[in-house]
Motif scaffolding. Structure first.
Motif, mmCIF file in Angstrom:
data_model
loop_
_atom_site.group_PDB
_atom_site.id
_atom_site.type_symbol
_atom_site.label_atom_id
_atom_site.label_comp_id
_atom_site.label_asym_id
_atom_site.label_seq_id
_atom_site.Cartn_x
_atom_site.Cartn_y
_atom_site.Cartn_z
ATOM 1 N N ARG A 15 3.080 8.401 16.468
ATOM 2 C CA ARG A 15 3.771 7.827 15.285
ATOM 3 C C ARG A 15 2.718 7.534 14.010
ATOM 4 N NH1 ARG A 15 4.548 1.396 17.664
ATOM 5 N NH2 ARG A 15 6.252 1.737 16.491
ATOM 6 N N TYR A 16 2.390 6.227 13.557
ATOM 7 C CA TYR A 16 1.310 7.030 12.391
ATOM 8 C C TYR A 16 0.333 7.759 12.658
ATOM 9 C CZ TYR A 16 0.013 2.309 14.224
ATOM 10 O OH TYR A 16 -0.625 1.199 15.125
ATOM 11 N N ASP A 17 -0.173 7.965 13.760
ATOM 12 C CA ASP A 17 -1.386 8.998 13.909
ATOM 13 C C ASP A 17 -0.837 10.267 14.472
ATOM 14 O OD1 ASP A 17 -3.234 6.721 13.570
ATOM 15 O OD2 ASP A 17 -3.641 6.414 16.015
ATOM 16 N N ARG A 48 -3.125 12.897 13.308
ATOM 17 C CA ARG A 48 -4.971 13.098 13.817
ATOM 18 C C ARG A 48 -4.701 14.112 14.873
ATOM 19 N NH1 ARG A 48 -6.944 6.802 13.521
ATOM 20 N NH2 ARG A 48 -8.253 8.506 14.096
ATOM 21 N N GLY A 72 2.862 8.797 24.625
ATOM 22 C CA GLY A 72 2.895 8.309 23.122
ATOM 23 C C GLY A 72 3.934 7.532 23.158
ATOM 24 N N HIS A 73 5.180 7.193 22.202
ATOM 25 C CA HIS A 73 5.600 5.609 22.611
ATOM 26 C C HIS A 73 7.198 6.746 22.863
ATOM 27 C CE1 HIS A 73 8.418 3.068 21.424
ATOM 28 N NE2 HIS A 73 7.934 1.717 20.655
ATOM 29 N N GLY A 117 5.360 10.868 19.248
ATOM 30 C CA GLY A 117 5.158 9.884 20.264
ATOM 31 C C GLY A 117 3.828 8.901 19.151
ATOM 32 N N ARG A 150 10.282 9.649 9.099
ATOM 33 C CA ARG A 150 10.368 8.681 7.290
ATOM 34 C C ARG A 150 10.658 8.972 6.345
ATOM 35 N NH1 ARG A 150 9.215 4.040 7.442
ATOM 36 N NH2 ARG A 150 7.252 4.442 5.480
ATOM 37 N N TYR A 170 8.112 12.462 12.847
ATOM 38 C CA TYR A 170 7.183 11.347 13.033
ATOM 39 C C TYR A 170 7.436 11.212 10.997
ATOM 40 C CZ TYR A 170 6.135 6.657 12.989
ATOM 41 O OH TYR A 170 6.171 5.219 12.862
#
Lengths: 384, 304
Positions: B36-38, B41, B175-176, B34, B63, B59
């Motif tokens: 995403r690109y983080d 982290r 998250g998302h 959720g 990809r 995620y």
């Protein structure tokens, strides 16, 4: 208001030698105008012989120059003014000394608003609140802002622009693009970089690329000028597309501007239908005539022609149009008149009025509502 | 099945304490899709936990599928596009119906009033129809393309299951919510959720229920119309979680909340805030951190 009435009464009772001390006491550590419950009291006293003081403001609907009242037997002046809810008034004083008038900031008001011509003093109503999303948020991660240039076929010269890329933009991922007229001013006076960082970070606005362009002979270029429209569509956007991943489709391509920038945005959309699917028109200088000639000068001729033509036979606009205007602007009449037209021909249209003038803070303060409508972010999706 | 739902873990969380209390000392698998690109982290969480953390990187792994299994992803994207079209119809059906329902309820404040009751039924029918249509699209895609049998997806899923297999617990962060749900669903993680102690918060908690409700009253354009995202994984069927309810919902608007509560009934609406803990059918976290929305739209804290 009561404070100034008390001062008037005190000064009336005071002996001449005591009046200066009373004025000093009254003004010590106080920011003027006094504003309480959206009632403002402007005040001027510099302890110098002063013939008269006028409030110079840009509020359409009020006399453009209002004389402050002298407090008897002093060189102090005051003026009460009721402000609409959430209003902001930008102003200067015209101070007349020895028969000569001079425009000046309010010396007792540190609040300033800046624009390309300098700055004005600001009187916000007590109900006005500066939006928190315009302030630097240490949690918001900064996008990149990089200057580029291109050789424009339509202007026959090098043109610079700045491109904002949202934080975390992934190589290969495509983004919407918003093109901004008066880009340098939107960055400098409208604080647009900070608010983009904030609104994207908070998921209110979709991550997008923003091209900040600026005119060279700005007024002429933006006054419904086909060269400018062709520059945007045939030079700038293809140049950005060739270098950066931009989503295909008009719904991912926006164009915005304020004042003449709003005119140029609308004109470009009309000249190149189906290109920009998102339009943001702030305080558009949409002057028109119903009968007779306009009196705004020759620079406005192409604008009046364009808007008259548009009103006479409005074509379908395949775009979402967000329009805003300050109620203190003379342009409010034109903008209110055009909104029903946008409602009838645009895919969707929205209009916001705010009790503010033709200035950068007004345009800045509307950007959250406008950008979240035109390029809504995934706010609904985030639960962290 | 051991399932623990937490309130939002940012800025401060209770996960380390809860894991310790439950005696989980081994590696924990982490889903942060959720973010995403983080996604990767996750240092703050690693720093806070004494356990080894194994990020399942759903995620990033998806990809790779996007890049290498283009035919499958094209079909998946087409399915998602059809789902978006269904969602548009759902919104058309729903928006005015919700407005009418709230107005009718506000007149009588009586859910038994025949007009209000019928209006609530209309909302429930629209929700059910949307979920039915969404399930049909998901099932058709699965039957036609068998994504879990695709060589690349199977290989990636095996890697995920291997990572998961050496972990003592699974933690699902927020998250998302759509990205989180869709990545977990794409890699077929549903059956894996019950195999080891499960901890989830925010969007992670939402996706474990049988239906995921989206909501936000404080947008630039005012309250939105709360709508369903999709089915969740259905581990909890009697509750709709509302993370950050105090921040995201207008809790003073009892009429709206009463209609929302009636719409999702018999499920309970439960607001989750920092420090909330739901385990073994009861709330044991910080007092006031879990908020129950009553049938009349009022809210009360569910205290331990």
């Amino acid at each position: 208001m009561q404070r100034i009435l008390d001062l008037l009464a005190e000064l009336e009772r005071a002996r001449a030698p005591d009046r200066r001390a009373k004025l000093e006491s009254f003004t010590r550590d106080v920011v003027f105008p006094l504003v309480e419950n959206d009632h403002a009291v402007f005040f001027y006293w510099e302890n110098e012989p002063t013939d008269a003081v006028f409030l110079q403001h840009w509020v359409f609907g009020l006399p453009s120059r209002i004389e402050l009242r002298r407090i008897p037997n002093t060189d102090a002046f005051w003026l009460p003014l009721d402000l609409p809810k959430r209003a902001r008034v930008e102003y200067k004083f015209e101070v007349v000394k020895e028969g000569r008038g001079r425009w000046a900031h309010d010396p007792r008001n540190p609040r300033r608003a800046f624009d390309p011509f300098g700055s004005n003093s600001v009187c916000p109503a007590s109900s006005y609140q500066e939006p928190e999303w315009v302030k630097v948020d240490p949690l918001s991660r900064q996008g990149l802002l990089v200057e580029h240039s291109l050789v424009s076929r339509h202007w026959g010269e090098l043109r610079k622009y700045k491109l904002y890329t949202p934080y975390g933009a992934r190589p290969g991922k495509k983004y919407p693009l918003l093109v901004v007229h008066d880009g340098e001013d939107f960055l400098h006076f409208g604080g647009m970089r900070v608010l983009l960082d904030n609104l994207i970070h908070r998921h209110e606005v979709a991550p997008l690329m923003v091209a900040f362009t600026s005119g060279v002979q700005r007024n002429w270029e933006y006054a419904a000028n086909p060269q400018q429209a062709d520059f945007l569509v045939h030079d700038l956007v293809p140049e950005i597309r060739s270098r950066h991943p931009i989503l295909a489709g008009p719904e991912f391509l926006g164009l915005m501007g304020a004042s003449f920038g709003g005119v140029s945005s609308l004109y470009t959309a009309l000249r190149h239908p189906g290109t920009f699917g998102r339009l943001l028109l702030q305080s558009g200088s949409f002057a028109f005539t119903d009968i007779g000639e306009h009196e705004r000068g020759p620079m406005w001729d192409p604008i009046v022609t364009m808007v008259n033509d548009f009103r006479a036979a409005p074509p379908k606009i395949d775009a979402h149009v967000y329009q805003s205007c300050g109620t203190f602007e003379s342009l409010i009449y034109y903008n209110r008149s055009l909104f029903p037209v946008f409602q009838s021909v645009a895919t969707r249209a929205r209009f916001t009025e705010a009790p503010d003038g033709h200035n950068w803070i007004n345009w800045r303060d509307r950007l959250r509502e406008a950008l979240t409508w035109l390029f809504p972010g995934p706010l609904w999706m985030y639960y962290e | 099945m051991s399932l623990t739902i937490l309130g939002p873990e940012r800025p401060d969380g209770v996960l380390p304490a809860v894991l310790a209390r439950k005696g989980i000392t081994g590696p924990v698998a982490l889903v942060t899709a959720g973010w995403r690109y983080d996604e990767e982290r996750d240092e703050p969480l690693r720093d806070a936990l004494t356990n080894e953390v194994v990020n399942l990187r759903l995620y990033r792994r998806f990809r790779r599928v996007e890049q290498e299994a283009t035919d499958l992803v094209a079909a998946y994207t087409a399915k998602q596009e059809r789902l978006r079209q269904v969602k548009e119809r759902y919104r058309l059906r729903f928006h005015d119906a919700l407005s009418a329902c709230v107005k009718l309820y506000a007149e009588s404040r009586d859910l038994a009033c025949p007009w209000t009751a019928q209006a609530v039924r209309h909302l429930q029918e629209a929700d059910e129809l949307f979920l039915t249509e969404a399930k049909r699209l998901h099932d058709e895609f699965a039957a036609a393309h068998r994504p879990l049998d695709h060589a690349l997806v199977k290989s990636i899923r095996d890697d995920i299951l291997a990572d998961l297999g050496r972990c003592a617990a699974l933690c699902i962060a927020g998250g998302h919510v759509a990205v989180l749900r869709n990545r977990m669903s794409f890699f077929g993680l549903g059956p894996e959720l019950i195999k080891r102690p499960l901890f989830a918060w925010s969007a992670g908690a939402m996706v474990l229920t049988d239906r995921v409700l989206l909501y936000h009253d404080h947008t630039a354009h005012g309250p939105g119309t709360s709508e369903l995202l999709d089915h969740g994984f259905g581990l909890l069927r009697q509750v709709v979680f509302l993370p950050h309810a105090r921040e995201r919902l207008d809790l003073s608007d009892h009429d709206h909340l009463a209609v929302l509560a009636a719409r999702v009934a018999p499920r309970k609406l439960v607001g989750l805030h920092n420090g909330a803990v739901y385990e073994d059918g009861r709330y044991t976290g910080v007092p006031g951190a879990a908020l129950i929305v009553s049938g009349d739209g009022s809210c009360h804290a569910e205290n331990p």
